[in-house]
Write a protein that holds these residues in place. Structure first.
Motif, PDB file in Angstrom:
ATOM      1  N   GLN A   1     -14.315 -27.420 -11.233  1.00 14.50           N
ATOM      2  CA  GLN A   1     -14.801 -28.717 -11.700  1.00 14.50           C
ATOM      3  C   GLN A   1     -14.545 -29.871 -10.745  1.00 14.50           C
ATOM      4  O   GLN A   1     -15.065 -30.967 -10.961  1.00 14.50           O
ATOM      5  N   CYS A   2     -13.732 -29.674  -9.697  1.00  9.80           N
ATOM      6  CA  CYS A   2     -13.389 -30.828  -8.857  1.00  9.80           C
ATOM      7  C   CYS A   2     -13.891 -30.722  -7.418  1.00  9.80           C
ATOM      8  O   CYS A   2     -14.015 -31.722  -6.723  1.00  9.80           O
ATOM      9  N   GLY A   3     -14.142 -29.516  -6.941  1.00  7.60           N
ATOM     10  CA  GLY A   3     -14.688 -29.336  -5.591  1.00  7.60           C
ATOM     11  C   GLY A   3     -13.676 -29.412  -4.464  1.00  7.60           C
ATOM     12  O   GLY A   3     -14.047 -29.264  -3.290  1.00  7.60           O
ATOM     13  N   SER A   4     -12.393 -29.614  -4.768  1.00  7.54           N
ATOM     14  CA  SER A   4     -11.420 -29.771  -3.671  1.00  7.54           C
ATOM     15  C   SER A   4     -11.192 -28.464  -2.915  1.00  7.54           C
ATOM     16  O   SER A   4     -10.655 -28.464  -1.808  1.00  7.54           O
ATOM     17  N   CYS A   5     -11.621 -27.349  -3.496  1.00  9.57           N
ATOM     18  CA  CYS A   5     -11.421 -26.036  -2.856  1.00  9.57           C
ATOM     19  C   CYS A   5     -12.658 -25.570  -2.093  1.00  9.57           C
ATOM     20  O   CYS A   5     -12.722 -24.417  -1.666  1.00  9.57           O
ATOM     21  N   THR A   6     -13.636 -26.465  -1.899  1.00 13.06           N
ATOM     22  CA  THR A   6     -14.918 -26.055  -1.301  1.00 13.06           C
ATOM     23  C   THR A   6     -14.746 -25.570   0.136  1.00 13.06           C
ATOM     24  O   THR A   6     -14.097 -26.219   0.958  1.00 13.06           O
ATOM     25  N   VAL A   7     -15.334 -24.413   0.425  1.00 10.54           N
ATOM     26  CA  VAL A   7     -15.399 -23.881   1.796  1.00 10.54           C
ATOM     27  C   VAL A   7     -16.842 -23.434   2.030  1.00 10.54           C
ATOM     28  O   VAL A   7     -17.668 -23.438   1.115  1.00 10.54           O
ATOM     29  N   LEU A   8     -17.131 -23.064   3.260  1.00  8.67           N
ATOM     30  CA  LEU A   8     -18.457 -22.530   3.569  1.00  8.67           C
ATOM     31  C   LEU A   8     -18.338 -21.017   3.696  1.00  8.67           C
ATOM     32  O   LEU A   8     -17.461 -20.525   4.413  1.00  8.67           O
TER      33      LEU A   8
ATOM     34  N   ASP B   1     -20.674 -17.906   4.798  1.00 10.59           N
ATOM     35  CA  ASP B   1     -21.961 -17.652   5.452  1.00 10.59           C
ATOM     36  C   ASP B   1     -22.826 -18.917   5.413  1.00 10.59           C
ATOM     37  O   ASP B   1     -24.013 -18.889   5.048  1.00 10.59           O
ATOM     38  N   ASP B   2     -22.182 -20.048   5.755  1.00  8.41           N
ATOM     39  CA  ASP B   2     -22.833 -21.362   5.902  1.00  8.41           C
ATOM     40  C   ASP B   2     -23.212 -22.050   4.589  1.00  8.41           C
ATOM     41  O   ASP B   2     -23.792 -23.127   4.612  1.00  8.41           O
ATOM     42  N   ARG B   3     -22.910 -21.432   3.444  1.00  9.55           N
ATOM     43  CA  ARG B   3     -23.240 -22.081   2.178  1.00  9.55           C
ATOM     44  C   ARG B   3     -21.966 -22.532   1.494  1.00  9.55           C
ATOM     45  O   ARG B   3     -20.942 -21.848   1.520  1.00  9.55           O
ATOM     46  N   ARG B   4     -22.017 -23.705   0.859  1.00 12.82           N
ATOM     47  CA  ARG B   4     -20.793 -24.226   0.235  1.00 12.82           C
ATOM     48  C   ARG B   4     -20.487 -23.462  -1.047  1.00 12.82           C
ATOM     49  O   ARG B   4     -21.376 -23.168  -1.845  1.00 12.82           O
ATOM     50  N   VAL B   5     -19.208 -23.185  -1.205  1.00 14.72           N
ATOM     51  CA  VAL B   5     -18.760 -22.353  -2.317  1.00 14.72           C
ATOM     52  C   VAL B   5     -17.448 -22.934  -2.847  1.00 14.72           C
ATOM     53  O   VAL B   5     -16.585 -23.338  -2.057  1.00 14.72           O
ATOM     54  N   THR B   6     -17.304 -22.998  -4.173  1.00 15.08           N
ATOM     55  CA  THR B   6     -16.006 -23.398  -4.730  1.00 15.08           C
ATOM     56  C   THR B   6     -15.128 -22.146  -4.730  1.00 15.08           C
ATOM     57  O   THR B   6     -15.350 -21.222  -5.523  1.00 15.08           O
ATOM     58  N   SER B   7     -14.150 -22.145  -3.835  1.00 12.45           N
ATOM     59  CA  SER B   7     -13.404 -20.900  -3.605  1.00 12.45           C
ATOM     60  C   SER B   7     -12.521 -20.505  -4.781  1.00 12.45           C
ATOM     61  O   SER B   7     -12.120 -19.349  -4.887  1.00 12.45           O
ATOM     62  N   CYS B   8     -12.243 -21.445  -5.710  1.00 11.02           N
ATOM     63  CA  CYS B   8     -11.447 -21.072  -6.887  1.00 11.02           C
ATOM     64  C   CYS B   8     -12.266 -20.272  -7.887  1.00 11.02           C
ATOM     65  O   CYS B   8     -11.718 -19.660  -8.795  1.00 11.02           O
TER      66      CYS B   8
ATOM     67  N   MET C   1     -23.618 -34.487  -3.997  1.00  7.79           N
ATOM     68  CA  MET C   1     -22.158 -34.430  -3.826  1.00  7.79           C
ATOM     69  C   MET C   1     -21.431 -34.555  -5.161  1.00  7.79           C
ATOM     70  O   MET C   1     -20.208 -34.717  -5.192  1.00  7.79           O
ATOM     71  N   SER C   2     -22.169 -34.463  -6.272  1.00  7.75           N
ATOM     72  CA  SER C   2     -21.549 -34.742  -7.572  1.00  7.75           C
ATOM     73  C   SER C   2     -20.535 -33.680  -7.984  1.00  7.75           C
ATOM     74  O   SER C   2     -19.748 -33.902  -8.909  1.00  7.75           O
ATOM     75  N   GLY C   3     -20.511 -32.544  -7.316  1.00  8.85           N
ATOM     76  CA  GLY C   3     -19.512 -31.526  -7.644  1.00  8.85           C
ATOM     77  C   GLY C   3     -18.175 -31.769  -6.979  1.00  8.85           C
ATOM     78  O   GLY C   3     -17.219 -31.014  -7.211  1.00  8.85           O
ATOM     79  N   ASN C   4     -18.087 -32.796  -6.150  1.00  3.63           N
ATOM     80  CA  ASN C   4     -16.828 -33.096  -5.444  1.00  3.63           C
ATOM     81  C   ASN C   4     -16.254 -34.397  -5.976  1.00  3.63           C
ATOM     82  O   ASN C   4     -16.784 -35.479  -5.701  1.00  3.63           O
ATOM     83  N   LEU C   5     -15.177 -34.281  -6.729  1.00  6.87           N
ATOM     84  CA  LEU C   5     -14.556 -35.466  -7.314  1.00  6.87           C
ATOM     85  C   LEU C   5     -13.482 -36.030  -6.391  1.00  6.87           C
ATOM     86  O   LEU C   5     -12.877 -35.299  -5.600  1.00  6.87           O
TER      87      LEU C   5
END
Ligand code: FES
Ligand code: FES
Length: 177
Positions: free
Chosen positions: A45-52, A54-61, A144-148
């Motif tokens: 829900q917060c996006g702080s764990c976002t990584v890429l 294969d070049d696509r953004r993913v919430t790693s949690c 960018m609304s998934g990144n709080l």
């Protein structure tokens, strides 16, 4: 149940044994020692764990590590070999953070979002699905609304994205491992 998997993280190959329930975020932080992606909500829900991945953004949690076996993972720390990536530089230039906790996730999300928009992917607020995507402030905020950001650095984050949007395409891509 445990599985041995290979993760390529920021250009380096890692072989790790993980419980099949381990998230990518926990594998990165606890097994590989990469603390760039941050654990905020641990619920997508917060996006702080976002990584890429294969070049696509993913919430790693929300991603299981075993599902990323043999994939290419890039964290904010690995976005550039030399100096700052243009998105990182833009965050510095526009003072787009305060405590910085959300920043690695924001930066990865911006890189992924620019790629998505560049490839013509529409968002919820895109009106003309046939036209080239124009990254207006409304589009930037929606994408960018998934990144709080609990420090509410949003106006300067949008300014950072505008700076990258308005730079030359070659500069925008930066150096990726
Ligand atoms: S920690 Fe993954 S979305 Fe919040
Ligand atoms: S800069 Fe503090 S949470 Fe975003």
């Amino acid at each position: 149940m445990e599985m041995r998997i290979t993760l390529r993280v920021d250009g380096a190959q890692h072989e790790v044994t993980v419980d099949t329930r381990t998230t990518l975020l926990d594998a990165l932080r606890d097994r590989i020692g990469n603390y760039s992606p941050k654990k905020g909500c641990d619920h997508g829900q917060c996006g702080s764990c976002t990584v890429l991945v294969d070049d696509r953004r993913v919430t790693s949690c929300l991603s299981l590590a075993v599902a990323q076996d043999s994939r290419d993972v890039v964290t904010a720390a690995g976005l550039s070999d030399e100096g700052l990536h243009p998105v990182q530089q833009a965050f510095v230039d526009t003072d787009a953070f305060q405590c910085g906790y959300c920043t690695p996730g924001q930066v990865c999300s911006v890189v992924g979002m620019l790629d998505e928009a560049g490839q013509g992917a529409p968002s919820h607020v895109t009106e003309d699905l046939d036209a080239e995507v124009e990254l207006t402030d409304e589009e930037i905020r929606e994408r960018m609304s998934g990144n709080l950001c609990r420090c509410a650095a949003y106006p300067n984050i949008v300014a950072a994205i505008r700076q990258v949007r308005d730079s030359a395409p070659a500069d925008r891509e930066g150096a990726r491992p």
